[in-house]
Design an enzyme around this catalytic site. Structure first.
Site, mmCIF file in Angstrom:
data_model
loop_
_atom_site.group_PDB
_atom_site.id
_atom_site.type_symbol
_atom_site.label_atom_id
_atom_site.label_comp_id
_atom_site.label_asym_id
_atom_site.label_seq_id
_atom_site.Cartn_x
_atom_site.Cartn_y
_atom_site.Cartn_z
ATOM 1 N N ALA A 255 30.479 -60.989 -4.509
ATOM 2 C CA ALA A 255 30.458 -62.140 -3.618
ATOM 3 C C ALA A 255 30.610 -63.395 -4.463
ATOM 4 O O ALA A 255 30.483 -63.364 -5.690
ATOM 5 C CB ALA A 255 29.159 -62.185 -2.806
ATOM 6 N N MET A 256 30.882 -64.521 -3.792
ATOM 7 C CA MET A 256 31.029 -65.806 -4.470
ATOM 8 C C MET A 256 30.331 -66.877 -3.657
ATOM 9 O O MET A 256 30.503 -66.974 -2.448
ATOM 10 C CB MET A 256 32.519 -66.157 -4.651
ATOM 11 C CG MET A 256 32.769 -67.476 -5.342
ATOM 12 S SD MET A 256 32.166 -67.479 -7.048
ATOM 13 C CE MET A 256 32.131 -69.249 -7.375
ATOM 14 N N ASN A 258 30.397 -69.954 -2.727
ATOM 15 C CA ASN A 258 30.986 -71.198 -2.254
ATOM 16 C C ASN A 258 30.056 -71.862 -1.230
ATOM 17 O O ASN A 258 29.701 -71.247 -0.231
ATOM 18 C CB ASN A 258 32.333 -70.926 -1.589
ATOM 19 C CG ASN A 258 33.189 -69.970 -2.386
ATOM 20 O OD1 ASN A 258 33.488 -70.206 -3.538
ATOM 21 N ND2 ASN A 258 33.576 -68.879 -1.754
ATOM 22 N N HIS A 288 21.128 -63.272 -3.130
ATOM 23 C CA HIS A 288 21.589 -63.820 -4.416
ATOM 24 C C HIS A 288 22.486 -65.035 -4.189
ATOM 25 O O HIS A 288 22.288 -66.094 -4.795
ATOM 26 C CB HIS A 288 22.345 -62.723 -5.173
ATOM 27 C CG HIS A 288 22.968 -63.140 -6.468
ATOM 28 N ND1 HIS A 288 22.529 -62.680 -7.684
ATOM 29 C CD2 HIS A 288 24.016 -63.958 -6.749
ATOM 30 C CE1 HIS A 288 23.261 -63.197 -8.646
ATOM 31 N NE2 HIS A 288 24.185 -63.977 -8.091
ATOM 32 N N GLU A 289 23.477 -64.880 -3.302
ATOM 33 C CA GLU A 289 24.400 -66.000 -3.064
ATOM 34 C C GLU A 289 23.679 -67.181 -2.419
ATOM 35 O O GLU A 289 24.007 -68.332 -2.697
ATOM 36 C CB GLU A 289 25.568 -65.543 -2.196
ATOM 37 C CG GLU A 289 26.353 -64.365 -2.754
ATOM 38 C CD GLU A 289 26.766 -64.516 -4.207
ATOM 39 O OE1 GLU A 289 27.104 -65.634 -4.633
ATOM 40 O OE2 GLU A 289 26.753 -63.505 -4.939
ATOM 41 N N GLU A 311 23.357 -67.672 -12.728
ATOM 42 C CA GLU A 311 23.333 -66.241 -12.424
ATOM 43 C C GLU A 311 21.973 -65.580 -12.656
ATOM 44 O O GLU A 311 21.539 -64.748 -11.867
ATOM 45 C CB GLU A 311 24.419 -65.521 -13.221
ATOM 46 C CG GLU A 311 25.837 -66.005 -12.915
ATOM 47 C CD GLU A 311 26.196 -65.874 -11.437
ATOM 48 O OE1 GLU A 311 25.496 -65.178 -10.679
ATOM 49 O OE2 GLU A 311 27.195 -66.491 -11.042
#
Length: 814
Positions: A255-256, A258, A288-289, A311
């Site tokens: 995932a990212m 944004n 986490h994201e 991270e």
């Protein structure tokens, strides 16, 4: 193209201050290109700089109303001269859609032919997407417009409004770094909700809308629970408006983060039955994201050497918040079995590095450090720090850090300063010990005539302190837990020397490797199944796996422990992790394949016969059994329904592909069977699994190899599946001709791919089952060749570490 260095980034950040971006995307053209116009306003203290542009064609550049020559573009940089105090830069380009997961990705769904796009701008990818000043410490607000086919919807960092048929406007964002900028445009299926004043949304391909609809409440519940937890912990509420989680195809990561538009691999939408471990992992990925909205998005590192401030924090918070606030439990067990094991291997490899290294690497080299150190080790270090400081001081410092640097950038020294202001002491020394060093301390319990001593052996002079527990376990598994601070090389432990099993760091509170004493090892087959705490069992297994890895434990002894104890294991994470370790390292690596495979298959078949029908544990066990059995008749029977399937086990489409893959590797199925199964499953997922099976087929090796090494158009998931399917210890003779070809051909893949997928592919296509000391020289040469892209060299260096260990283990225990 040139990579940005830290010196260049610092100078440009000193010279420029960005005011705003206005980005106009035109996605209406057919084919593999789109148009984009970037309008950037900024101030400058000097007369020269450059902007990052990586187009298919540069159409025009205008600075402060003056047209500039597009021919000045060189090596991804357009030079800017004659800058004024206030500037407006307008760049119009034609960009190429990406298939390697970097830039603006275009994917065609095999199920229905529909086209989907989404942006991925991390590290060096943003200029492949839109012209920009691409570095993390040049933030600015973004306003985005998109033209696209009328049937499409558009999502992005700001709330999207349809202004006309096929035209969308996204609300201006808070200041963002370039690598967070995202749009998702296509005929996405949308589900909307709202919680605590925050508009929520989920999106996916139309062909996956059924699994999304089924799991929507679960996904929204995790989101709500995590928002509640983060709002309690942090001094600021979520700050980026809407919160969309968009499940996208062919993603090169999990995932990212944004802001406002998190992109998630749609592998996390389960078409068939999934294990609780998989659902728990998905929950943690989402949590986490969400943590990144504070750690990374609100406050961003100044340069990539401090990526751990993103991270490691998100990894630690994901496990902590998922465990404390969501319906999914066992998160720290998963951390130990999966993430920590990943990090432990990385920290003992030639590519290890400090959690917070010095600012020496350029942006491209920094991509290599998105690894088990920056994620797992950093998270373990933060867990240890929170235990050492106490939550009050830890969170007070964290919140002060977030408040002081909101919408800006910060580094390690500034973070440590805020923790110190919050009441922490001695952190300068702590930082040097934990964040500026590499490697793990080794803890060993010694039984003496009068009791137990705990020894600390450090790989350097750092002498890291550890706040931890030591567990003693009777033959019935009853624990005695001793808490202590290990700040010397030897300390006494209040345990009797007669206790059956002694486990240093029994609750997995710190970052160490453990060597179990001989009495403990001898008693493990009887005691391990009786230890109730699954995290402690993970600690024990990590000790066993690590001792096997380094040649300190006979792999046959580890295999015997698995066979003896797996029947009683009730954690699906444990079953999946241990089978993965055995199939990837032990079977055909440390031990002869057929002999060791049979031991694993027998143990899993016995477990499958007694595990609870329909349970997650049954599914995990069945998957493991399918991967190692040689019972062709049984597998064929499961596939066609001619043999009795264990009660409660559903042979869904994903398990069907796993069975077929095993049959192909056993040379009991081939192209006809693969084509038939692909006809049954005409989805994009089916195309990926068919590619994996074809790569596993003896007849498909050459075509698979050619696609991996020379096909620039293959999608990310199909590429990685092809690489994963290629090697197998049972096919050593078939794949032998490709071993030397790997060393001569892999470097050239950097000419057709970039970014994360380059290293991911190299990691998967290294000849990991070719355990031959004669290959060490070729691996050394390639890993040290400075003309080869760093990500490939890193993958080869990791392979070389594994090869040397396997050769030594075989020599020692043959």
């Amino acid at each position: 193209m040139r990579a940005l260095t830290v010196e260049e980034a610092r100078q440009r950040a000193a010279d420029l201050s960005l005011r705003s971006y206005l980005i106009d995307f035109d996605l209406t053209a057919p084919g593999d290109t789109f148009e984009v116009t970037s309008r950037i306003t900024f101030t400058a203290t000097g007369e020269t700089s450059w902007v990052d542009v990586k187009p298919e064609r540069l159409l025009s550049v205008e600075l402060n109303g003056q047209s500039l020559d597009p021919g000045l573009l060189a090596d991804g940089r357009f030079p800017l001269t004659g800058l004024q105090a206030e500037n407006e830069l307008v760049i119009h380009t034609v960009q190429k859609y990406s298939v390697d997961g970097e830039g603006l990705v275009r994917s065609v769904d095999a199920a229905d032919g529909l086209v989907y796009t989404y942006g991925m701008s991390s590290l060096e990818s943003a200029p492949r997407y839109y012209p920009c000043f691409d570095q993390p410490d040049l933030k600015a607000p973004y306003t985005v417009t998109v033209k696209c086919p009328e049937e499409w919807v558009v999502l992005g960092n700001g709330a999207a409004t349809r202004t006309a048929p096929g035209e969308w406007a996204l609300a201006e964002t808070k200041p963002l770094s370039t690598y967070f900028v995202a749009i998702a445009a296509g005929p996405y299926h949308l589900i909307r909700s709202e919680y605590d004043g925050i508009p929520l949304g989920l999106a996916c391909r139309q062909s996956l809308k059924e699994p999304l609809e089924v799991d929507a409440e679960d996904l929204f519940r995790t989101t709500r629970d995590a928002f509640d937890a983060y709002h309690r912990m942090f001094g600021q509420r979520y700050m980026f408006g809407e919160y969309w989680q968009v499940f996208v195809p062919d993603f090169n990561l999990g995932a990212m983060e944004n802001p406002g538009c998190v992109t998630v691999s749609d592998d996390f939408l389960f078409r068939t039955q999934a294990t609780e471990a998989e659902r728990s992992t998905r929950s943690r990925v989402l949590v986490h994201e969400m943590a990144h909205m504070w750690f990374g998005d609100l406050v961003t590192m100044k340069w990539w050497n401090d990526m751990w401030l993103n991270e490691s924090f998100a990894e630690y918070m994901a496990h902590r918040v998922a465990e404390e606030a969501t319906s999914y439990k066992g998160n720290w067990t998963d951390f130990a079995f999966v993430r920590k094991w990943w990090g432990m291997q990385t920290d003992q490899s030639s590519s290890t590095h400090p959690v917070a290294p010095d600012s020496l690497k350029d942006a491209r080299q920094s991509l290599d450090d998105f690894d088990g150190i920056s994620y797992a080790k950093g998270a373990a270090v933060l867990k240890q720090l929170a235990k050492y400081l106490g939550d009050d001081v830890f969170l007070k410092g964290v919140n002060a850090h977030l408040e002081a640097h909101e919408y800006g950038n910060a580094d390690l020294h500034e973070f440590i300063a805020k923790l110190t202001e919050a009441g922490a002491s001695g952190l300068a020394n702590w930082s040097e010990q934990w964040l500026r060093t590499s490697g793990l301390d080794t803890l060993t319990a010694e039984r003496t005539a009068s009791g137990v001593l705990l020894h600390r052996l450090s790989p350097d002079d750092s002498r890291r302190p550890h706040t931890l527990t030591v567990g003693g376990y009777d033959f019935d598994g009853t624990p005695t837990i001793v808490e202590l601070v290990l700040d010397q090389d030897v300390v006494e432990v209040a345990l009797g020397n007669e206790i059956a099993v002694i486990v240093p760091d029994a609750q997995d509170d710190t970052w160490v490797k453990i060597r179990l004493d001989e009495t403990t090892l001898a008693n493990l087959p009887a005691v391990l199944p009786k230890i109730a705490d699954s995290t402690t069992r993970a600690v024990i297994w990590n000790a066993v796996r690590d001792a096997t890895l380094t040649g300190d434990l006979d792999p046959r002894r580890a295999l015997e422990l698995f066979a003896t104890t797996i029947g009683a294991e009730d954690s699906d994470v444990a079953v999946e992790s241990l089978v993965r370790w055995l199939t990837e390292r032990v079977l055909g690596g440390y031990l002869p394949y057929d002999e060791s495979r049979a031991v694993v298959a027998d143990a899993l078949e016995a477990k499958l016969a007694k595990v609870e029908p329909g349970s997650s544990l049954q599914l995990a066990t069945a998957r493991g059994f399918v991967a190692v059995t040689k019972n062709v008749e049984l597998l064929q029977g499961w596939l066609v329904g001619a043999r009795a399937v264990p009660r409660g086990l559903v042979i869904g489409q994903d398990l069907r592909w796993a069975i077929l893959l095993r049959l192909v590797r056993l040379d009991a199925a081939g192209e006809a069977e693969i084509a038939a199964e692909h006809a049954r499953d005409q989805s994009s997922e089916g195309a990926v699994e068919a590619a994996r099976c074809r790569a596993a087929s003896p007849a498909g090796k050459e075509q698979a190899w050619s696609r991996i090494m020379s096909d620039p158009e293959i999608g990310v998931r199909e590429l990685l599946a092809t690489a994963e399917g290629f090697w197998h210890p049972g096919q050593a003779a078939i794949t032998a001709p490709y071993v030397e070809r790997f060393f001569t051909e892999i470097a050239a893949t950097a000419d057709i791919r970039a970014g994360m997928v380059l290293m991911l592919t190299a990691n998967r296509i290294v000849p990991k089952y070719a355990i031959d000391a004669d290959l060490i020289g070729a691996a050394e040469t390639l890993s040290q060749d400075e003309t080869v892209t760093s990500g490939i060299r890193r993958a080869v260096a990791n392979y070389l570490d594994d090869l040397r260990r396997a050769v030594e283990v075989r020599r020692r225990y043959s």
